[in-house]
Motif scaffolding. Structure first.
Motif, PDB file in Angstrom:
ATOM      1  N   CYS A   1       0.845  -1.201   0.000  1.00 58.85           N
ATOM      2  CA  CYS A   1       0.000   0.000   0.000  1.00 58.85           C
ATOM      3  C   CYS A   1       0.878   1.248   0.000  1.00 58.85           C
ATOM      4  O   CYS A   1       1.012   1.911  -1.014  1.00 58.85           O
ATOM      5  CB  CYS A   1      -0.946  -0.004   1.191  1.00 58.85           C
ATOM      6  SG  CYS A   1      -2.002   1.470   1.293  1.00 58.85           S
ATOM      7  N   GLY A   2       1.452   1.582   1.131  1.00 58.89           N
ATOM      8  CA  GLY A   2       2.360   2.720   1.198  1.00 58.89           C
ATOM      9  C   GLY A   2       1.706   4.084   1.267  1.00 58.89           C
ATOM     10  O   GLY A   2       2.391   5.098   1.221  1.00 58.89           O
ATOM     11  N   PHE A   3       0.373   4.154   1.362  1.00 60.03           N
ATOM     12  CA  PHE A   3      -0.308   5.436   1.489  1.00 60.03           C
ATOM     13  C   PHE A   3      -0.149   5.973   2.912  1.00 60.03           C
ATOM     14  O   PHE A   3      -0.101   5.198   3.870  1.00 60.03           O
ATOM     15  CB  PHE A   3      -1.800   5.292   1.186  1.00 60.03           C
ATOM     16  CG  PHE A   3      -2.146   5.325  -0.273  1.00 60.03           C
ATOM     17  CD1 PHE A   3      -2.929   6.334  -0.793  1.00 60.03           C
ATOM     18  CD2 PHE A   3      -1.697   4.333  -1.135  1.00 60.03           C
ATOM     19  CE1 PHE A   3      -3.265   6.370  -2.136  1.00 60.03           C
ATOM     20  CE2 PHE A   3      -2.016   4.348  -2.480  1.00 60.03           C
ATOM     21  CZ  PHE A   3      -2.804   5.376  -2.985  1.00 60.03           C
ATOM     22  N   GLU A   4      -0.081   7.289   3.031  1.00 60.57           N
ATOM     23  CA  GLU A   4      -0.093   7.886   4.355  1.00 60.57           C
ATOM     24  C   GLU A   4      -1.504   7.804   4.922  1.00 60.57           C
ATOM     25  O   GLU A   4      -2.482   8.170   4.258  1.00 60.57           O
ATOM     26  CB  GLU A   4       0.348   9.344   4.298  1.00 60.57           C
ATOM     27  CG  GLU A   4       1.853   9.528   4.282  1.00 60.57           C
ATOM     28  CD  GLU A   4       2.261  10.973   4.389  1.00 60.57           C
ATOM     29  OE1 GLU A   4       3.462  11.239   4.341  1.00 60.57           O
ATOM     30  OE2 GLU A   4       1.364  11.839   4.507  1.00 60.57           O
ATOM     31  N   ALA A   5      -1.602   7.334   6.149  1.00 61.39           N
ATOM     32  CA  ALA A   5      -2.895   7.236   6.815  1.00 61.39           C
ATOM     33  C   ALA A   5      -3.164   8.525   7.593  1.00 61.39           C
ATOM     34  O   ALA A   5      -2.259   9.307   7.869  1.00 61.39           O
ATOM     35  CB  ALA A   5      -2.910   6.033   7.746  1.00 61.39           C
ATOM     36  N   PHE A   6      -4.432   8.728   7.941  1.00 57.26           N
ATOM     37  CA  PHE A   6      -4.801   9.843   8.798  1.00 57.26           C
ATOM     38  C   PHE A   6      -5.934   9.376   9.701  1.00 57.26           C
ATOM     39  O   PHE A   6      -6.240   8.175   9.748  1.00 57.26           O
ATOM     40  CB  PHE A   6      -5.164  11.088   7.992  1.00 57.26           C
ATOM     41  CG  PHE A   6      -6.172  10.864   6.899  1.00 57.26           C
ATOM     42  CD1 PHE A   6      -7.509  11.161   7.073  1.00 57.26           C
ATOM     43  CD2 PHE A   6      -5.758  10.369   5.661  1.00 57.26           C
ATOM     44  CE1 PHE A   6      -8.431  10.963   6.055  1.00 57.26           C
ATOM     45  CE2 PHE A   6      -6.667  10.175   4.633  1.00 57.26           C
ATOM     46  CZ  PHE A   6      -8.010  10.464   4.834  1.00 57.26           C
ATOM     47  N   LEU A   7      -6.534  10.267  10.468  1.00 51.84           N
ATOM     48  CA  LEU A   7      -7.534   9.890  11.458  1.00 51.84           C
ATOM     49  C   LEU A   7      -8.916  10.394  11.045  1.00 51.84           C
ATOM     50  O   LEU A   7      -9.058  11.514  10.545  1.00 51.84           O
ATOM     51  CB  LEU A   7      -7.166  10.455  12.833  1.00 51.84           C
ATOM     52  CG  LEU A   7      -5.836   9.982  13.415  1.00 51.84           C
ATOM     53  CD1 LEU A   7      -5.536  10.718  14.706  1.00 51.84           C
ATOM     54  CD2 LEU A   7      -5.834   8.483  13.637  1.00 51.84           C
ATOM     55  N   TYR A   8      -9.913   9.540  11.277  1.00 47.36           N
ATOM     56  CA  TYR A   8     -11.310   9.904  11.051  1.00 47.36           C
ATOM     57  C   TYR A   8     -11.945  10.083  12.426  1.00 47.36           C
ATOM     58  O   TYR A   8     -11.940   9.165  13.247  1.00 47.36           O
ATOM     59  CB  TYR A   8     -12.015   8.811  10.259  1.00 47.36           C
ATOM     60  CG  TYR A   8     -13.480   9.090  10.000  1.00 47.36           C
ATOM     61  CD1 TYR A   8     -13.870  10.138   9.177  1.00 47.36           C
ATOM     62  CD2 TYR A   8     -14.465   8.293  10.572  1.00 47.36           C
ATOM     63  CE1 TYR A   8     -15.204  10.391   8.935  1.00 47.36           C
ATOM     64  CE2 TYR A   8     -15.813   8.536  10.322  1.00 47.36           C
ATOM     65  CZ  TYR A   8     -16.178   9.590   9.507  1.00 47.36           C
ATOM     66  OH  TYR A   8     -17.501   9.846   9.266  1.00 47.36           O
ATOM     67  N   VAL A   9     -12.493  11.272  12.705  1.00 48.75           N
ATOM     68  CA  VAL A   9     -12.929  11.639  14.045  1.00 48.75           C
ATOM     69  C   VAL A   9     -14.443  11.808  14.063  1.00 48.75           C
ATOM     70  O   VAL A   9     -15.008  12.554  13.255  1.00 48.75           O
ATOM     71  CB  VAL A   9     -12.246  12.947  14.504  1.00 48.75           C
ATOM     72  CG1 VAL A   9     -12.631  13.265  15.944  1.00 48.75           C
ATOM     73  CG2 VAL A   9     -10.726  12.821  14.375  1.00 48.75           C
ATOM     74  N   VAL A  10     -15.107  11.111  15.006  1.00 45.84           N
ATOM     75  CA  VAL A  10     -16.564  11.196  15.139  1.00 45.84           C
ATOM     76  C   VAL A  10     -16.929  11.249  16.616  1.00 45.84           C
ATOM     77  O   VAL A  10     -16.136  10.908  17.493  1.00 45.84           O
ATOM     78  CB  VAL A  10     -17.273   9.984  14.492  1.00 45.84           C
ATOM     79  CG1 VAL A  10     -17.075   9.973  13.001  1.00 45.84           C
ATOM     80  CG2 VAL A  10     -16.785   8.675  15.103  1.00 45.84           C
ATOM     81  N   GLY A  11     -18.180  11.634  16.892  1.00 47.35           N
ATOM     82  CA  GLY A  11     -18.764  11.500  18.216  1.00 47.35           C
ATOM     83  C   GLY A  11     -18.392  12.597  19.180  1.00 47.35           C
ATOM     84  O   GLY A  11     -17.653  13.526  18.895  1.00 47.35           O
ATOM     85  N   SER A  12     -18.980  12.468  20.375  1.00 47.61           N
ATOM     86  CA  SER A  12     -18.713  13.392  21.469  1.00 47.61           C
ATOM     87  C   SER A  12     -18.715  12.594  22.769  1.00 47.61           C
ATOM     88  O   SER A  12     -19.746  12.014  23.126  1.00 47.61           O
ATOM     89  CB  SER A  12     -19.781  14.488  21.511  1.00 47.61           C
ATOM     90  OG  SER A  12     -19.569  15.350  22.605  1.00 47.61           O
ATOM     91  N   PRO A  13     -17.567  12.491  23.451  1.00 48.81           N
ATOM     92  CA  PRO A  13     -16.295  13.106  23.091  1.00 48.81           C
ATOM     93  C   PRO A  13     -15.742  12.517  21.795  1.00 48.81           C
ATOM     94  O   PRO A  13     -16.058  11.397  21.425  1.00 48.81           O
ATOM     95  CB  PRO A  13     -15.390  12.762  24.279  1.00 48.81           C
ATOM     96  CG  PRO A  13     -15.947  11.492  24.815  1.00 48.81           C
ATOM     97  CD  PRO A  13     -17.432  11.613  24.641  1.00 48.81           C
ATOM     98  N   ALA A  14     -14.925  13.319  21.119  1.00 48.28           N
ATOM     99  CA  ALA A  14     -14.399  12.909  19.817  1.00 48.28           C
ATOM    100  C   ALA A  14     -13.562  11.645  19.948  1.00 48.28           C
ATOM    101  O   ALA A  14     -12.718  11.527  20.823  1.00 48.28           O
ATOM    102  CB  ALA A  14     -13.565  14.035  19.221  1.00 48.28           C
ATOM    103  N   ARG A  15     -13.832  10.688  19.056  1.00 48.05           N
ATOM    104  CA  ARG A  15     -13.071   9.433  19.017  1.00 48.05           C
ATOM    105  C   ARG A  15     -12.444   9.321  17.637  1.00 48.05           C
ATOM    106  O   ARG A  15     -13.122   9.479  16.623  1.00 48.05           O
ATOM    107  CB  ARG A  15     -13.989   8.246  19.313  1.00 48.05           C
ATOM    108  CG  ARG A  15     -14.544   8.285  20.719  1.00 48.05           C
ATOM    109  CD  ARG A  15     -15.499   7.131  21.012  1.00 48.05           C
ATOM    110  NE  ARG A  15     -16.691   7.170  20.190  1.00 48.05           N
ATOM    111  CZ  ARG A  15     -17.720   7.999  20.393  1.00 48.05           C
ATOM    112  NH1 ARG A  15     -17.665   8.886  21.367  1.00 48.05           N
ATOM    113  NH2 ARG A  15     -18.781   7.966  19.629  1.00 48.05           N
ATOM    114  N   ALA A  16     -11.146   9.048  17.607  1.00 52.69           N
ATOM    115  CA  ALA A  16     -10.393   9.033  16.351  1.00 52.69           C
ATOM    116  C   ALA A  16     -10.079   7.605  15.941  1.00 52.69           C
ATOM    117  O   ALA A  16      -9.585   6.814  16.748  1.00 52.69           O
ATOM    118  CB  ALA A  16      -9.104   9.835  16.508  1.00 52.69           C
TER     119      ALA A  16
END
Length: 395
Positions: free
Chosen positions: A212-227
């Protein structure tokens, strides 16, 4: 022999030899040239596409429709329209672009000519197959719309560099939308993103999936925020071995994603997993963005487990679902006052005394759980037990 002059052939007495100057030169590889009209005809014949009478018509059609242009040396150069159209079809149904389907039809027509198949049966089979493909294409036409909108917008004005592509090593542009998506200007590739949350950088973290080799990032949802971890390539091209996608049974495009967008078997999720969440069928993973108030979030529900921030300074996930806790000076729960402890959160009594199970925002996916408890709770194998302080999940 002196300097850089070396004999190319070893010469004996009375023989002559050739001498050469050796040196180093730096060059770059270059892609193969575009196909000529004759080369394209040869490829079509080898793949069983068209006949001697129909092949010139096929080539003329793609030229008339501006899918490619005929350049110097009779080379066929694809236009931007042709590239985007092919990539859009590949995103929805690769059979519509690859030569297999057309070659199969040509082969069945040959069987009719040889008397080995009935025309009626061949026609009925082809109509049924293409009707299914048409219905599937119409159901997922939004993928084509996204690609055309991204390719023919002024992306320099609408997108910003976001994460690095594993194929081109160039940055993908983040287009806010709606819908939000990533676009690769170099290879004209579009990557859909889960909708309903926000996106956050992850310190140039690279996806651990081989190839793969793609840079990953974070998906943030909810309250409190969960990544949750997100690789754009793996999200758009999941493997069955990772398990089902969060929206595997949904036919609604751009449905809101309120849980981990990657399957629980993906390497990025596995690397952060600390235990199972049997009530939701998911797993608990470390929320890498939650420090200094560290917590473990369920991938398939709004539940999360917080750690005592007055005691725990840092959390690191190790192999085999174990974690290493670093404690604040003077706050260690260990008898010897050690400032580090390694164990499995679902089994280790020291770690369980530091955990509190909570429910997140009601904006997340519906849950069958009961009310929220109070105090500290123990985490038993296979479920949540009542611990010291009387906390448990359920009502």
């Amino acid at each position: 022999v002196e300097g850089d002059i070396l004999p190319l052939v070893t010469s004996g007495e009375g023989q002559t030899g050739t001498w050469a100057q050796l040196g180093l030169s730096e060059r770059k590889t270059s892609p193969p040239d575009y196909l000529t009209e004759a080369e394209l005809i040869g490829q079509m014949e080898r793949n069983g596409i068209g006949t001697d009478a129909s092949i010139p018509t096929h080539i003329n059609n793609v030229l008339k429709r501006n899918f490619c242009t005929l350049e110097r040396g009779r080379r066929l150069v694809p236009t931007r329209l042709g590239i985007v159209l092919c990539q859009g079809l590949l995103r929805i149904d690769p059979d519509l672009v690859l030569p297999k389907v057309r070659a199969t039809i040509e082969g069945q027509c040959d069987l009719i000519a040889k008397g080995s198949a009935e025309k009626t049966a061949v026609v009925r089979h082809a109509l049924d197959a293409f009707k299914r493909k048409f219905l599937f294409f119409r159901q997922h036409i939004s993928r084509m719309d996204e690609l055309f909108a991204s390719s023919f917008e002024v992306l320099e004005a609408t997108g910003r560099p976001w994460t690095r592509c594993g194929a081109t090593k160039r940055y993908l542009s983040f287009i806010e939308g709606p819908p939000a998506r990533l676009y690769g200007k170099t290879d004209e590739m579009l990557y859909s993103l889960p909708q309903g949350g926000t996106y956050k950088q992850w310190n140039s973290k690279v996806c651990a999936q081989p190839g793969c080799g793609f840079e990953a990032f974070l998906y943030v949802v909810g309250s409190p925020a969960r990544a949750f971890p997100l690789c754009p390539n793996c999200y758009n091209s999941p493997l069955e071995v990772w398990g089902p996608m969060w929206d595997a049974d949904s036919e609604e495009p751009h449905r809101r994603c309120l849980e981990c967008p990657l399957p629980d078997g993906h390497p990025l999720v596995q690397a952060l997993t600390v235990g199972d969440d049997p009530e939701s069928g998911g797993v608990f993973i470390l929320d890498v963005s939650s420090g200094p108030k560290w917590r473990f979030a369920s991938t398939r529900s709004s539940c999360y487990i917080s750690l005592n921030s007055k005691v725990v300074k840092k959390v690191t996930v190790l192999s085999r679902r174990r974690v290493r806790l670093e404690f604040h000076s003077g706050a260690s729960p260990l008898e010897d006052g050690a400032l580090e402890h390694v164990g499995a959160p679902m089994e280790d009594p020291v770690i369980q005394e530091l955990l509190t199970v909570r429910e997140g925002s009601d904006r997340l996916a519906p849950s069958m759980r009961g009310g929220r408890g109070r105090g500290r709770g123990g985490m038993g194998r296979g479920g949540r037990n009542r611990g010291r302080g009387g906390h448990r999940r359920g009502g």
